[in-house]
Design a protein around this motif. Structure first.
Motif, PDB file in Angstrom:
ATOM      1  N   ALA A   1       1.514  -3.107  -0.906  1.00 22.68           N
ATOM      2  CA  ALA A   1       1.703  -1.659  -0.789  1.00 22.68           C
ATOM      3  C   ALA A   1       1.196  -0.934  -2.039  1.00 22.68           C
ATOM      4  O   ALA A   1       0.428   0.033  -1.953  1.00 22.68           O
ATOM      5  N   MET A   2       1.589  -1.425  -3.216  1.00 20.33           N
ATOM      6  CA  MET A   2       1.176  -0.749  -4.445  1.00 20.33           C
ATOM      7  C   MET A   2      -0.321  -0.936  -4.727  1.00 20.33           C
ATOM      8  O   MET A   2      -0.945  -0.082  -5.358  1.00 20.33           O
ATOM      9  N   THR A   3      -0.886  -2.069  -4.255  1.00 19.33           N
ATOM     10  CA  THR A   3      -2.332  -2.247  -4.401  1.00 19.33           C
ATOM     11  C   THR A   3      -3.066  -1.143  -3.648  1.00 19.33           C
ATOM     12  O   THR A   3      -4.000  -0.535  -4.169  1.00 19.33           O
ATOM     13  N   LEU A   4      -2.601  -0.878  -2.404  1.00 18.17           N
ATOM     14  CA  LEU A   4      -3.248   0.171  -1.614  1.00 18.17           C
ATOM     15  C   LEU A   4      -3.071   1.545  -2.262  1.00 18.17           C
ATOM     16  O   LEU A   4      -4.014   2.336  -2.322  1.00 18.17           O
ATOM     17  N   VAL A   5      -1.870   1.796  -2.746  1.00 19.06           N
ATOM     18  CA  VAL A   5      -1.599   3.091  -3.390  1.00 19.06           C
ATOM     19  C   VAL A   5      -2.551   3.306  -4.572  1.00 19.06           C
ATOM     20  O   VAL A   5      -3.225   4.338  -4.684  1.00 19.06           O
ATOM     21  N   THR A   6      -2.631   2.306  -5.452  1.00 21.46           N
ATOM     22  CA  THR A   6      -3.453   2.479  -6.659  1.00 21.46           C
ATOM     23  C   THR A   6      -4.944   2.487  -6.332  1.00 21.46           C
ATOM     24  O   THR A   6      -5.719   3.196  -6.974  1.00 21.46           O
ATOM     25  N   LEU A   7      -5.333   1.711  -5.297  1.00 23.76           N
ATOM     26  CA  LEU A   7      -6.740   1.694  -4.886  1.00 23.76           C
ATOM     27  C   LEU A   7      -7.156   3.081  -4.385  1.00 23.76           C
ATOM     28  O   LEU A   7      -8.243   3.571  -4.693  1.00 23.76           O
ATOM     29  N   PHE A   8      -6.240   3.705  -3.633  1.00 28.64           N
ATOM     30  CA  PHE A   8      -6.525   5.047  -3.126  1.00 28.64           C
ATOM     31  C   PHE A   8      -6.702   6.027  -4.280  1.00 28.64           C
ATOM     32  O   PHE A   8      -7.638   6.829  -4.293  1.00 28.64           O
ATOM     33  N   VAL A   9      -5.808   5.938  -5.265  1.00 29.18           N
ATOM     34  CA  VAL A   9      -5.893   6.843  -6.420  1.00 29.18           C
ATOM     35  C   VAL A   9      -7.214   6.624  -7.167  1.00 29.18           C
ATOM     36  O   VAL A   9      -7.903   7.579  -7.549  1.00 29.18           O
ATOM     37  N   LEU A  10      -7.597   5.356  -7.339  1.00 36.97           N
ATOM     38  CA  LEU A  10      -8.850   5.048  -8.038  1.00 36.97           C
ATOM     39  C   LEU A  10     -10.042   5.632  -7.290  1.00 36.97           C
ATOM     40  O   LEU A  10     -10.934   6.246  -7.893  1.00 36.97           O
ATOM     41  N   ALA A  11     -10.044   5.445  -5.948  1.00 34.51           N
ATOM     42  CA  ALA A  11     -11.144   5.975  -5.138  1.00 34.51           C
ATOM     43  C   ALA A  11     -11.218   7.495  -5.267  1.00 34.51           C
ATOM     44  O   ALA A  11     -12.305   8.069  -5.439  1.00 34.51           O
ATOM     45  N   ALA A  12     -10.063   8.157  -5.202  1.00 34.99           N
ATOM     46  CA  ALA A  12     -10.041   9.617  -5.311  1.00 34.99           C
ATOM     47  C   ALA A  12     -10.546  10.058  -6.677  1.00 34.99           C
ATOM     48  O   ALA A  12     -11.287  11.038  -6.812  1.00 34.99           O
ATOM     49  N   LEU A  13     -10.169   9.305  -7.712  1.00 37.49           N
ATOM     50  CA  LEU A  13     -10.552   9.643  -9.081  1.00 37.49           C
ATOM     51  C   LEU A  13     -12.069   9.521  -9.263  1.00 37.49           C
ATOM     52  O   LEU A  13     -12.732  10.419  -9.789  1.00 37.49           O
ATOM     53  N   VAL A  14     -12.631   8.388  -8.776  1.00 37.57           N
ATOM     54  CA  VAL A  14     -14.077   8.192  -8.878  1.00 37.57           C
ATOM     55  C   VAL A  14     -14.793   9.243  -8.033  1.00 37.57           C
ATOM     56  O   VAL A  14     -15.801   9.822  -8.443  1.00 37.57           O
ATOM     57  N   GLY A  15     -14.226   9.531  -6.848  1.00 43.48           N
ATOM     58  CA  GLY A  15     -14.792  10.560  -5.981  1.00 43.48           C
ATOM     59  C   GLY A  15     -14.848  11.915  -6.677  1.00 43.48           C
ATOM     60  O   GLY A  15     -15.830  12.654  -6.544  1.00 43.48           O
TER      61      GLY A  15
END
Lengths: 150, 338
Positions: free
Chosen positions: A127-141
């Motif tokens: 669950a936390m992997t998905l949460v942080t992955l989403f944040v990383l993607a949004a940040l790079v985006g």
């Protein structure tokens, strides 16, 4: 400072369940990334600032006719693209070095999110992997949206 | 306004600096002031301008600027890391009002100060378990998506009206945070499904009370929605979003005040980093302003992060309410005067 709290941590770990120990490992990894990030960037920024004063002895008086205002007005010259930054660094200019330090500082939170993705993946916390992955993607985006990387 | 413009004109002209060219430079400056004087209408006005110029524009060298700014930024770092707002609340007014730096460059330096406070303080807060890492990361979903929406909406929404709306929101948050001052006990149960599934609950060691305080998290959904608004607002207005994050965690999610502040500190770096790239590309990050700000704020945040554990929750609440009231007025002023 570090040793005292590390001892406290080890003592605490013995009483903790394995889940708590996992959480603690992620916390320590992230704390380390942040500490290294700020230490390196502040060192680079300070070195660049020192270099600026070495190259421009007229900046270094405590009183005199040379006002700081010329360096902080809207017409002040400093790099704000990667091409300009390259040119400043090639010329060995302090301003370029300071900008590199500031970019490292800006990248520290991004790196922190990237490290947390890896840590949670390693701890099999899906669950936390998905949460942080989403944040990383949004940040790079957001960097692409801002036209910084494109 | 007229006085300030006259001063800047002369400060920007290169003739005023050299020993040879100084007489010519100052003469043209005096002529300029004569015209200013007639505009302002009064001898005292002209005398004021000259005094202002000699102390402010001539006296401060780049070295003096850097040294004083490091000290002020250190204070900003202590305050910012204590209340979870970053250093921008102090850095922007100091740069614009005291040093007469353009607001564009002041905002660029402020975003650097927010990242520096956040990373510097969060290293300690995460290690000491003062910040709730998992809650922070979960809420960052809201702030980053909000920041991206803000980037799309900048051209659509009226910025000045937003400042007024934001000021009203902050005024309300300050009032609500103040009203909650007696209900300090942490929650012991939570039926929040997201918080339970992700294990967002936590505990921290309170140095002021001398004991470990466990707490439960509730209201993850309204919390996430408020974080979206916080990200949106910070992208639109170029201000730190901690002012909305702390009340969201304190009032909606019932985190202890210190944990709210520490977690906000942890999060604001990511929100600021999302827009920092844009400020760099636009040429708003002037190295000679940003360097002393970053160094000072980092030093201050290290001190602040050591203080937070020892100060009482109620004290943090009071400082936060006071700071929020000041920002509320600042935002209202920017909304009204443009």
């Amino acid at each position: 400072m570090t040793t005292r709290s590390d001892e406290a941590t080890t003592r605490g770990d013995e009483e903790m369940s394995t889940d708590d120990a996992k959480v603690r490992r992620v916390e320590l990894a992230i704390s380390l990334v942040l500490r290294v990030g700020v230490t390196v960037s502040v060192a680079v920024i300070a070195a660049g600032l020192a270099l600026m004063f070495v190259h421009h002895p007229e900046y270094g008086h405590l009183s005199g006719p040379f006002s700081y205002h010329r360096l902080t007005s809207n017409s002040a010259q400093f790099p704000h693209t990667f091409t300009q930054l390259g040119a400043y660094l090639e010329a060995g200019k302090g301003r370029g070095v300071v900008v590199v330090g500031i970019l490292l500082l800006i990248l520290t939170p991004v790196l922190r999110v990237a490290v947390s993705v890896v840590s949670y993946l390693y701890e099999r916390d899906r669950a936390m992997t998905l949460v942080t992955l989403f944040v990383l993607a949004a940040l790079v985006g957001s960097f692409f949206l801002g036209g910084v990387l494109s | 306004m007229v006085l300030r413009r006259a001063t800047r004109d002369q400060g920007g002209s290169p003739t005023g600096a050299g020993p040879g060219g100084s007489s010519g430079g100052s003469r043209s400056g005096e002529e300029h002031h004569l015209s200013t004087q007639t505009v302002v209408g009064g001898l005292s006005g002209a005398r004021g301008t000259n005094k202002y110029e000699s102390t402010y524009n001539r006296g401060v060298t780049p070295l003096g600027f850097v040294l004083t700014l490091v000290v002020i930024s250190a204070l900003a770092g202590v305050l910012g890391s204590l209340v979870g707002l970053g250093g921008g609340i102090v850095v922007v007014p100091v740069l614009t009002l005291l040093y007469h730096v353009d607001i564009r460059l002041a905002i660029g330096a402020s975003i650097v100060s927010v990242i520096a406070t956040s990373s510097g303080a969060a290293a300690a807060y995460v290690r000491d378990r003062m910040a709730n890492l998992r809650t922070g990361m979960f809420l960052e979903i809201g702030t980053t998506v909000g920041a991206i929406s803000g980037a799309f909406l900048t051209t659509v929404l009226p910025v000045r009206a937003l400042f007024v709306v934001f000021s009203a929101v902050l005024g309300y948050s300050a009032f609500a945070t103040f009203r909650k001052r007696h209900a300090a006990a942490a929650l012991t149960t939570s039926d929040d499904r997201i918080a339970n599934a992700l294990g967002l609950h936590g505990s921290y060691y309170d140095q002021a009370e001398g004991r470990e305080i466990p707490y439960k998290v509730v209201g993850t959904r309204p919390g996430l929605a408020l974080m979206y608004v916080a990200g949106l607002v910070s992208a639109l207005l170029g201000i730190g979003s901690g002012a909305l994050k702390v009340p969201a965690m304190d009032l909606t999610m019932h985190l202890p005040m210190k944990v709210s502040s520490a977690t906000s500190n942890f999060m604001i770096g990511v929100t600021a980093a999302a827009s920092a790239g844009v400020y760099f590309a636009r040429g708003q990050i002037d190295p000679i302003i940003a360097a002393p700000v970053a160094i000072g704020v980092l030093g201050g945040s290290l001190v602040g992060s050591r203080l937070l554990g020892r100060v009482e929750n109620a004290t943090i609440r009071w400082i936060f309410v006071a700071v929020l009231a000041v920002i509320c007025i600042e935002m209202l002023q920017r909304g009204v005067t443009g």
